[in-house]
Motif scaffolding. Structure first.
Motif, short mmCIF file in Angstrom:
data_model
loop_
_atom_site.label_atom_id
_atom_site.label_comp_id
_atom_site.label_asym_id
_atom_site.label_seq_id
_atom_site.Cartn_x
_atom_site.Cartn_y
_atom_site.Cartn_z
N GLY A 29 0.82 -1.21 0.00
CA GLY A 29 0.00 0.00 0.00
C GLY A 29 0.85 1.26 0.00
O GLY A 29 0.54 2.22 -0.71
N HIS A 30 1.92 1.25 0.78
CA HIS A 30 2.80 2.42 0.82
C HIS A 30 3.58 2.58 -0.49
O HIS A 30 3.81 3.70 -0.95
CB HIS A 30 3.75 2.34 2.00
N LEU A 31 3.99 1.46 -1.08
CA LEU A 31 4.66 1.55 -2.39
C LEU A 31 3.72 2.09 -3.46
O LEU A 31 4.12 2.93 -4.27
CB LEU A 31 5.19 0.17 -2.80
N PHE A 32 2.49 1.65 -3.45
CA PHE A 32 1.51 2.13 -4.42
C PHE A 32 1.22 3.61 -4.20
O PHE A 32 1.15 4.39 -5.16
CB PHE A 32 0.22 1.30 -4.32
N ALA A 33 1.07 4.03 -2.95
CA ALA A 33 0.82 5.44 -2.64
C ALA A 33 2.03 6.30 -3.06
O ALA A 33 1.86 7.39 -3.60
CB ALA A 33 0.54 5.62 -1.15
N GLY A 34 3.24 5.80 -2.83
CA GLY A 34 4.44 6.52 -3.25
C GLY A 34 4.52 6.64 -4.76
O GLY A 34 4.91 7.68 -5.30
N PHE A 35 4.13 5.58 -5.47
CA PHE A 35 4.12 5.62 -6.93
C PHE A 35 3.12 6.65 -7.44
O PHE A 35 3.43 7.44 -8.35
CB PHE A 35 3.78 4.23 -7.47
N LEU A 36 1.92 6.68 -6.86
CA LEU A 36 0.93 7.69 -7.26
C LEU A 36 1.42 9.10 -6.95
O LEU A 36 1.25 10.01 -7.76
CB LEU A 36 -0.41 7.44 -6.55
N TYR A 37 2.04 9.28 -5.80
CA TYR A 37 2.59 10.59 -5.44
C TYR A 37 3.64 11.02 -6.46
O TYR A 37 3.65 12.16 -6.92
CB TYR A 37 3.19 10.51 -4.03
N LEU A 38 4.52 10.10 -6.84
CA LEU A 38 5.55 10.40 -7.83
C LEU A 38 4.92 10.77 -9.18
O LEU A 38 5.36 11.72 -9.83
CB LEU A 38 6.48 9.19 -7.99
N LEU A 39 3.89 10.04 -9.59
CA LEU A 39 3.21 10.36 -10.85
C LEU A 39 2.61 11.76 -10.82
O LEU A 39 2.74 12.52 -11.78
CB LEU A 39 2.11 9.34 -11.13
N PHE A 40 1.98 12.12 -9.73
CA PHE A 40 1.36 13.45 -9.63
C PHE A 40 2.42 14.55 -9.56
O PHE A 40 2.25 15.62 -10.14
CB PHE A 40 0.43 13.53 -8.42
N MET A 41 3.53 14.29 -8.89
CA MET A 41 4.60 15.30 -8.82
C MET A 41 5.24 15.51 -10.19
O MET A 41 5.48 16.63 -10.61
CB MET A 41 5.67 14.88 -7.81
N LEU A 42 5.52 14.43 -10.90
CA LEU A 42 6.10 14.55 -12.23
C LEU A 42 5.11 15.14 -13.22
O LEU A 42 5.51 15.92 -14.10
CB LEU A 42 6.58 13.17 -12.72
N GLY A 43 3.85 14.79 -13.09
CA GLY A 43 2.82 15.36 -13.98
C GLY A 43 2.62 16.84 -13.72
O GLY A 43 2.37 17.62 -14.65
N GLY A 44 2.73 17.27 -12.48
CA GLY A 44 2.56 18.69 -12.16
C GLY A 44 3.71 19.54 -12.63
O GLY A 44 3.55 20.73 -12.91
N GLN A 45 4.89 18.97 -12.78
CA GLN A 45 6.05 19.73 -13.26
C GLN A 45 5.99 19.98 -14.76
O GLN A 45 6.61 20.93 -15.26
CB GLN A 45 7.35 18.99 -12.94
N ASN A 46 5.26 19.20 -15.50
CA ASN A 46 5.21 19.32 -16.95
C ASN A 46 4.20 20.36 -17.43
O ASN A 46 4.05 20.55 -18.61
CB ASN A 46 4.88 17.96 -17.59
N GLN A 47 3.49 21.00 -16.53
CA GLN A 47 2.50 21.99 -16.96
C GLN A 47 3.06 23.39 -16.96
O GLN A 47 3.86 23.80 -16.23
CB GLN A 47 1.28 21.93 -16.04
#
Length: 51
Positions: free
Chosen positions: A33-51
């Protein structure tokens, strides 16, 4: 008096400890669960930098 009439408490099922399989499963779910939450957090952080 038979033993079947005695109510079952935690003491008869292992001295008040959790079953080993339950502990392993709980630990695995927490780690996954923590690995999945960390992966989602990483996706949102990387996605937010591309805007």
């Amino acid at each position: 008096m038979s033993d079947k009439s005695v109510p079952v408490t935690g003491e008869e099922r292992g001295g008040g400890t959790f079953p080993r399989g339950l502990v392993i499963r709980l630990f695995a779910y927490l780690v996954a669960g923590h690995l999945f939450a960390g992966f989602l957090y990483l996706l949102f952080m990387l996605g937010g930098q591309n805007q």
